[in-house]
Motif scaffolding. Structure first.
Motif, short mmCIF file in Angstrom:
data_model
loop_
_atom_site.label_atom_id
_atom_site.label_comp_id
_atom_site.label_asym_id
_atom_site.label_seq_id
_atom_site.Cartn_x
_atom_site.Cartn_y
_atom_site.Cartn_z
N CYS A 51 0.85 -1.20 0.00
CA CYS A 51 0.00 0.00 0.00
C CYS A 51 0.88 1.24 0.00
CB CYS A 51 -0.93 -0.01 1.21
SG CYS A 51 -0.09 0.36 2.76
N LEU A 77 1.19 3.35 2.21
CA LEU A 77 1.79 3.61 3.51
C LEU A 77 3.01 2.73 3.77
CD1 LEU A 77 -1.49 3.89 5.66
CD2 LEU A 77 -0.17 5.72 4.58
N HIS A 89 3.07 -0.68 3.84
CA HIS A 89 2.82 -1.99 4.46
C HIS A 89 2.72 -3.06 3.39
CE1 HIS A 89 0.11 0.79 7.06
NE2 HIS A 89 1.30 0.75 7.60
N HIS A 139 -5.77 2.56 2.52
CA HIS A 139 -4.35 2.88 2.71
C HIS A 139 -3.73 3.51 1.46
CE1 HIS A 139 -3.56 -0.09 6.27
NE2 HIS A 139 -4.74 0.46 6.33
ZN ZN Z 1 -1.30 -0.42 4.45
#
Ligand code: ZN
Length: 149
Positions: free
Chosen positions: A13, A15, A17, A93
């Motif tokens: 994602c 972000l 992750h 996300h």
């Molecule tokens: Zn994420």
């Protein structure tokens, strides 16, 4: 063996992750009175040993609600006429999202047909929730999704 879905796979994602589900993922937050149905995840799985929602990767052609319902049926034998969907929350996300599908069970159904992904599925009273090691994604959205019911 269940057929593999076309959404099975890892995604990253915005972000930073790593998440399971090429088209995002979805889970079922099933309520009965003051309890929610939680899955104790197999030790080998991502965040193994933690407790979270029944759910998993969405397939390409599925809505989040369809994915959550399919996974709940596959993982715990829950028939989709044993509960009523009341809402949903999308945790986006960027490039990947997790949808919590909120539902109310008509009765305290007993889960059956558990797969190798699951150690146990249990009704947990809300006040006892934090006694369990929670899946980090579930823990992060709990205070938001608990208000939806
Ligand atoms: Zn994420």
């Amino acid at each position: 063996m269940l057929p593999r879905g076309d959404g099975d796979g890892w995604a990253c994602c915005a972000l930073g992750h790593k998440h399971w589900g090429l088209f995002g993922a979805a889970g079922l937050l099933l309520w009965h009175r003051g309890s929610v149905l939680l899955q104790h995840r197999a030790l080998w799985s991502h965040h193994g040993g933690t407790w979270g929602l029944l759910g998993g990767a969405r397939n390409r052609a599925e809505s989040a609600e369809q994915a959550a319902q399919r996974e709940a049926a596959e993982e715990a034998g829950l028939a989709d006429d044993s509960y009523e969907v009341t809402g949903a929350f999308v945790d986006d996300h960027g490039g990947w999202s997790y949808t919590t599908v909120v539902a109310r069970a008509h009765a305290a159904v007993l889960p059956t047909g558990l797969t190798g992904e699951t150690l146990e599925v249990r009704w947990v009273r809300v006040e006892d929730l934090h006694d369990l090691p929670l899946h980090p994604g579930f823990a992060a959205t709990w205070e938001t999704v608990r208000a939806i019911a």
